[in-house]
Design an enzyme around this catalytic site. Sequence first.
Site, PDB file in Angstrom:
ATOM      1  N   ALA A  85      39.460   7.389 113.214  1.00  0.00           N
ATOM      2  CA  ALA A  85      38.995   7.948 114.359  1.00  0.00           C
ATOM      3  C   ALA A  85      39.815   9.166 115.311  1.00  0.00           C
ATOM      4  O   ALA A  85      40.993   8.421 115.477  1.00  0.00           O
ATOM      5  CB  ALA A  85      37.890   6.990 115.262  1.00  0.00           C
ATOM      6  N   TYR A 191      34.290  11.646 123.496  1.00  0.00           N
ATOM      7  CA  TYR A 191      34.736  10.562 122.679  1.00  0.00           C
ATOM      8  C   TYR A 191      33.565   9.820 122.444  1.00  0.00           C
ATOM      9  O   TYR A 191      33.105   8.832 121.345  1.00  0.00           O
ATOM     10  CB  TYR A 191      35.834  10.004 123.153  1.00  0.00           C
ATOM     11  CG  TYR A 191      36.277   8.619 122.421  1.00  0.00           C
ATOM     12  CD1 TYR A 191      36.630   8.456 121.155  1.00  0.00           C
ATOM     13  CD2 TYR A 191      36.065   7.493 123.168  1.00  0.00           C
ATOM     14  CE1 TYR A 191      37.047   7.228 120.795  1.00  0.00           C
ATOM     15  CE2 TYR A 191      36.505   6.323 122.638  1.00  0.00           C
ATOM     16  CZ  TYR A 191      36.919   6.041 121.240  1.00  0.00           C
ATOM     17  OH  TYR A 191      37.160   4.797 120.693  1.00  0.00           O
TER      18      TYR A 191
END
Length: 367
Positions: A85, A191
Amino acid sequence: MLRNILITGGAGFIGSRLVSALSQGEPESNIWVLDNLHPQVHGLNPELPHFASTVNFIKGDIADKLIVKSAVELAQPELIYHLAAETGTGQSYDEVSRYCEVNVSGTANLIEAVRTISGAVTKKIVLAASRAVYGEGGYRDSMGRVYTGLPRQAQMMSLRNFEVPLAAGAKFPAEAIASNAQLSVAPSSVYASTKLMQEYLLNQTGEGAGWSSTILRFQNVYGPGQSLRNPYTGVLSIFSRQLLEGKKLEIYEDGRIARDFVYVDDVVDALVKAGLQTLPHGTTIDIGTGQAISILDVARLLMKYLGVSDDHYSVTGAFRVGDIRHACADIDAARDLLGWAPRVSAETGLSLLANWARTEFDSGSGL
Ligand SMILES: NC(=O)c1ccc[n+]([C@@H]2O[C@H](COP(=O)([O-])OP(=O)(O)OC[C@H]3O[C@@H](n4cnc5c(N)ncnc54)[C@H](O)[C@@H]3O)[C@@H](O)[C@H]2O)c1
């Protein structure tokens, strides 16, 4: 029989320690790592972590559909740990499309690859999820009612009012409560939104499929091995580097932002246990210590373990939109469902981090 395990992001801070734990643990596993050795984390001339010779490494981008498909075809994984990620809350505002491509489309690529391999090979996907999905999290007002904290406005924070607003009718003072899966989600950064999308995608597509998802929402993970060069994530690694460089720490707001810092080996233990347990599809578990500590207090402890005098900071009143005020995990579900509890105290964890950071700094590696 050997278990085939695929770990995306397996060269990273948490992933590399997970690979070590699984390589040494029982049952014996055949491990595949898919990681693009992101320069922000690994530098421009990245070195692979010291994996056991039995670990198969594939250098590739989770956002590349074909690479993900061939990695899944090669590995034929019974179990997948999805860790790859983009991880910077602040950076996510500036690089929205990249965060969506890697975190959201990357997860979609993984799901599609799992669906196309022949036979129901994959049984479980464990997601490294984040407490960021809770945003400001839950608060109990003075009447005992629970509210979800509302986003803090820049205008209020510039007046040094850092408290978390609650819906009309809430009676102050209110106190922050520990987060668990019963709490509403309210991501307050790009995020966080992408991490929540990962959960939704896995939970929606796994329904009725041959595999189940397990969602582990981590609090702030820290410890040796967290990139000292990545300026966007890992507040304790960032602080360690700044202190070793002789800089003063800039402590945001009034120093009373609070976080639940959980040591990396405890998180790895939770991941290993989640991979072994049979749990209902979509089970969501919070992983932390259950104890919040202010950023100022943890910074002072870090100074102590780094051997730096205790005045290397100033509390500036500066703030970042999207930073949340208070985070702490309710770890009852982790205890009940995984038989997991954190074992490493803040004192031990911080001294291990400080010793490692000093060694890295003195040798010039990892910078
Ligand atoms: N560290 C924390 O405090 C924390 C807290 C909550 C959740 N998480 C989650 O845990 C996971 C691992 O975090 P970490 O702290 O180990 O981060 P990390 O940056 O150290 O590791 C991530 C790894 O993924 C790789 N990666 C990044 N982009 C990629 C891409 N496009 N394709 C393939 N690989 C890619 C990187 O090279 C790196 O090795 C992430 O999903 C993160 O959102 C971490």
